[in-house]
Design a protein around this motif. Structure first.
Motif, PDB file in Angstrom:
ATOM      1  N   LYS A 170      21.776 -50.504   5.489  1.00 13.53           N
ATOM      2  CA  LYS A 170      23.063 -50.539   4.802  1.00 13.53           C
ATOM      3  C   LYS A 170      22.867 -50.880   3.334  1.00 13.53           C
ATOM      4  O   LYS A 170      22.213 -51.856   2.996  1.00 13.53           O
ATOM      5  N   ILE A 171      23.456 -50.060   2.455  1.00 10.29           N
ATOM      6  CA  ILE A 171      23.398 -50.284   1.008  1.00 10.29           C
ATOM      7  C   ILE A 171      24.802 -50.034   0.451  1.00 10.29           C
ATOM      8  O   ILE A 171      25.438 -49.035   0.791  1.00 10.29           O
ATOM      9  N   ARG A 182      24.572 -45.574   4.273  1.00 13.34           N
ATOM     10  CA  ARG A 182      23.559 -45.846   5.301  1.00 13.34           C
ATOM     11  C   ARG A 182      22.396 -44.872   5.163  1.00 13.34           C
ATOM     12  O   ARG A 182      22.589 -43.662   5.043  1.00 13.34           O
ATOM     13  N   ILE A 183      21.195 -45.425   5.188  1.00 12.18           N
ATOM     14  CA  ILE A 183      19.969 -44.620   5.250  1.00 12.18           C
ATOM     15  C   ILE A 183      19.499 -44.662   6.692  1.00 12.18           C
ATOM     16  O   ILE A 183      19.187 -45.743   7.219  1.00 12.18           O
ATOM     17  N   ILE A 184      19.425 -43.511   7.337  1.00  8.27           N
ATOM     18  CA  ILE A 184      19.109 -43.445   8.766  1.00  8.27           C
ATOM     19  C   ILE A 184      17.833 -42.631   8.953  1.00  8.27           C
ATOM     20  O   ILE A 184      17.698 -41.523   8.422  1.00  8.27           O
ATOM     21  N   TYR A 185      16.909 -43.193   9.727  1.00  4.61           N
ATOM     22  CA  TYR A 185      15.627 -42.536   9.961  1.00  4.61           C
ATOM     23  C   TYR A 185      14.944 -43.189  11.157  1.00  4.61           C
ATOM     24  O   TYR A 185      15.365 -44.267  11.632  1.00  4.61           O
ATOM     25  N   LEU A 186      13.913 -42.525  11.673  1.00  5.99           N
ATOM     26  CA  LEU A 186      13.095 -43.098  12.744  1.00  5.99           C
ATOM     27  C   LEU A 186      11.958 -43.887  12.109  1.00  5.99           C
ATOM     28  O   LEU A 186      11.141 -43.326  11.378  1.00  5.99           O
ATOM     29  N   LYS A 187      11.906 -45.170  12.390  1.00  3.87           N
ATOM     30  CA  LYS A 187      10.967 -46.046  11.703  1.00  3.87           C
ATOM     31  C   LYS A 187       9.515 -45.691  11.984  1.00  3.87           C
ATOM     32  O   LYS A 187       8.649 -45.831  11.125  1.00  3.87           O
ATOM     33  N   SER A 188       9.214 -45.229  13.185  1.00  3.97           N
ATOM     34  CA  SER A 188       7.825 -44.925  13.544  1.00  3.97           C
ATOM     35  C   SER A 188       7.424 -43.496  13.198  1.00  3.97           C
ATOM     36  O   SER A 188       6.294 -43.097  13.471  1.00  3.97           O
ATOM     37  N   VAL A 189       8.348 -42.718  12.587  1.00  5.42           N
ATOM     38  CA  VAL A 189       8.063 -41.320  12.290  1.00  5.42           C
ATOM     39  C   VAL A 189       8.172 -41.025  10.800  1.00  5.42           C
ATOM     40  O   VAL A 189       7.285 -40.406  10.209  1.00  5.42           O
ATOM     41  N   ALA A 190       9.237 -41.456  10.157  1.00  4.56           N
ATOM     42  CA  ALA A 190       9.521 -41.082   8.766  1.00  4.56           C
ATOM     43  C   ALA A 190       8.451 -41.594   7.810  1.00  4.56           C
ATOM     44  O   ALA A 190       7.846 -42.658   8.034  1.00  4.56           O
ATOM     45  N   ASN A 191       8.231 -40.843   6.757  1.00  2.00           N
ATOM     46  CA  ASN A 191       7.289 -41.235   5.719  1.00  2.00           C
ATOM     47  C   ASN A 191       7.844 -42.425   4.934  1.00  2.00           C
ATOM     48  O   ASN A 191       8.957 -42.375   4.412  1.00  2.00           O
ATOM     49  N   GLU A 192       7.078 -43.500   4.850  1.00  2.00           N
ATOM     50  CA  GLU A 192       7.554 -44.726   4.212  1.00  2.00           C
ATOM     51  C   GLU A 192       7.835 -44.515   2.728  1.00  2.00           C
ATOM     52  O   GLU A 192       8.750 -45.124   2.160  1.00  2.00           O
ATOM     53  N   THR A 193       7.061 -43.643   2.089  1.00  2.00           N
ATOM     54  CA  THR A 193       7.293 -43.360   0.668  1.00  2.00           C
ATOM     55  C   THR A 193       8.660 -42.721   0.451  1.00  2.00           C
ATOM     56  O   THR A 193       9.388 -43.066  -0.489  1.00  2.00           O
ATOM     57  N   ASP A 194       9.039 -41.778   1.325  1.00  2.00           N
ATOM     58  CA  ASP A 194      10.352 -41.148   1.210  1.00  2.00           C
ATOM     59  C   ASP A 194      11.468 -42.167   1.404  1.00  2.00           C
ATOM     60  O   ASP A 194      12.480 -42.142   0.683  1.00  2.00           O
ATOM     61  N   VAL A 195      11.296 -43.050   2.371  1.00  2.00           N
ATOM     62  CA  VAL A 195      12.317 -44.075   2.629  1.00  2.00           C
ATOM     63  C   VAL A 195      12.455 -44.998   1.426  1.00  2.00           C
ATOM     64  O   VAL A 195      13.563 -45.309   0.975  1.00  2.00           O
TER      65      VAL A 195
END
Length: 500
Positions: A170-171, A182-195
């Protein structure tokens, strides 16, 4: 509401309920909307004030006023907080908090001569029910669309992606009128740099307010001067959840019925949710048809201008005679002829989109037939050009994304001008400029032409064609995701028959 006045950090409380009323009315711009009521128990007075059209009156009567007025013990802050069955109750000592609180649908209670206010959030949000998508029409597959309510959108996403791995950050965006994003993504899949990139861009955003996800897109673009859309905005829940499953990020904004998908590529705008539900060879054919249609939209009328202006030798002799006969009565050069007809088509398209649905369809069909026939009979244009412009317009409608369709139509006009100046050489010059621009373009820091540039053949089956589902176990490798596989290929291809 107007900003609260400074009091050098000192609270004006305690005071009488009449003094409080005068103080609150001086802080609130639209004081005529304020409902201020006082109640008495023995010798104690309590003030209840709120803005009526922002609160849920059922909750106010049943959950707050009835328990408050039926209390047998004397009123105090502790007895009120414990006796009223609402979890949102809290206290504040700053009178200025009422300015923002009232505007958010909060109800304030003040026990006379107390040192603090009691507040309950009883806001009422007007929202429409979940419906089928309208702007992204599909035939096969789930058709549930997002709404303007953040809670409803989060609910349907969590329902479709029922996994504890789903992150929902939440931002708050906007300084004068903050809205929840809201930024929504799969924590174990998404690229951390993109997040991290998306999180930083939203946190660094310094604007008064964000009205819609399309406005948010314009603030966080990698290249704000490009006419090409850099993020996909979808109203389909199914497409958004599929993007999350594939390792991408989606962003929701309170009050917007759309989700933004990031990163996106040029080829993402030619994808449809139906592609996953058709058989793989049929999906590949439809994808190829869309790319062919985009090429036709860009090249058909510029090639007509180039051929009739400079390159007669490219036209077969029989067709050249037909073109010559149809253009014999046309007083304009090919460039002016094409520009006039293209602008007429764009005007008809815009008129059909802005008018009510039934009237718009009639204007589009009847207007096109009448104007085209009249233009040919008046000698303003040729029959062949009417056919070519019609084919070009039809091809532009095959692009699933409305924004990309508009972009292709816009880019066609510079190509027509180049064709009128230098013929095919001018067209190739315009195409080269277009390719150079697309190669330099990025979406959330990722190359816009991925996987064509940088070249990654392993991702072609995600963009240009499809393979059988048993062979689609890898996610988009170009995004360098944490988990590159959706399932084990060997297990997915195993077939067992029951013994008879």
């Amino acid at each position: 509401m107007r900003p609260a006045k400074k009091n050098n950090g000192k609270s004006a409380l305690p005071m009488s309920v009449d003094q409080l009323k005068n103080k609150v009315e001086s802080l609130v711009i639209n004081s005529q909307d304020l409902n201020y009521t006082t109640y008495q128990q023995n010798e104690k007075q309590i003030a209840v004030f709120y803005i009526p059209f922002l609160i849920d009156h059922t909750k106010l009567e049943e959950s707050l006023l009835n328990p408050l007025l039926s209390m047998e013990s004397d009123w105090s802050t502790d007895t009120i907080l414990s006796g009223i069955p609402l979890a949102s109750g809290k206290t504040t000592t700053k009178l200025e908090d009422t300015v923002n609180g009232l505007n958010k649908g909060e109800v304030f209670l003040y026990l006379e001569q107390d040192k603090q206010l009691i507040t309950y959030k009883l806001s009422k949000s007007e929202k429409r029910a979940l419906e089928r998508a309208e702007t992204e029409a599909i035939v096969i597959g789930p058709q549930l669309a997002f709404t303007e309510s953040m809670q409803s959108n989060l609910n349907v996403i969590s329902w479709r992606l029922n996994t504890p791995d789903l992150a929902r950050e939440k931002i708050m965006v906007g300084e004068r009128n903050p809205k929840e994003a809201r930024i929504i993504y799969l924590k174990s899949v998404a690229n951390e740099t993109d997040v991290n990139t998306m999180r930083q861009r939203l946190n660094d955003l310094k604007v008064d307010m964000i009205e819609d996800i399309h406005m948010l897109k314009q603030y966080i673009l990698d290249n704000s001067t490009s006419v090409f859309p850099q993020y996909v905005a979808t109203e389909l829940v199914d497409r958004a959840t599929y993007a999350v499953k594939e390792g991408k990020i989606i962003v929701l904004v309170e009050g917007s019925p759309l989700a933004m998908v990031a990163p996106s590529t040029f080829f993402s705008f030619f994808e449809s949710t139906e592609d996953r539900y058709f058989h793989w060879n049929l999906s590949s054919f439809i994808l190829s048809l869309r790319f062919l249609a985009a090429f036709v939209t860009l090249m058909l009328t510029p090639m007509y201008v180039a051929a009739t202006t400079f390159h007669y030798e490219l036209i077969p002799s029989q067709l050249l005679m037909s073109i010559g006969q149809s253009r014999a009565a046309v007083p304009f050069p090919p460039i002016l002829e094409v520009i006039i007809i293209e602008l007429v088509i764009e005007l008809l398209r815009e008129a059909g989109a802005r008018l009510p649905t039934k009237v718009g369809q009639t204007i589009g069909i009847v207007g096109g037939v009448v104007v085209g026939t009249a233009a040919v009979q008046a000698g303003i244009t040729s029959n062949i050009l009417i056919i070519l412009v019609t084919l070009s317009a039809l091809a532009s409608f095959s692009t699933p994304n409305y924004v990309m369709g508009n972009t292709l139509r816009f880019v066609r006009f510079p190509l027509i001008i180049f064709a009128s100046m230098y013929g095919i050489i001018g067209i190739m010059f315009g195409i080269c400029l277009l390719v150079i621009h697309l190669v330099r373009l990025e979406s959330l820091g990722r190359p816009y032409l991925t996987p064509l540039y940088p070249l990654r053949l392993a991702d072609f089956n995600k963009v240009f064609f499809r393979l059988p589902e048993q062979k689609q176990g890898r996610r988009f490798l170009s995004y360098r995701l944490k988990d590159k596989h959706t399932y084990g290929k060997n297990k997915a291809t195993v077939k067992k028959d029951n013994e008879k």
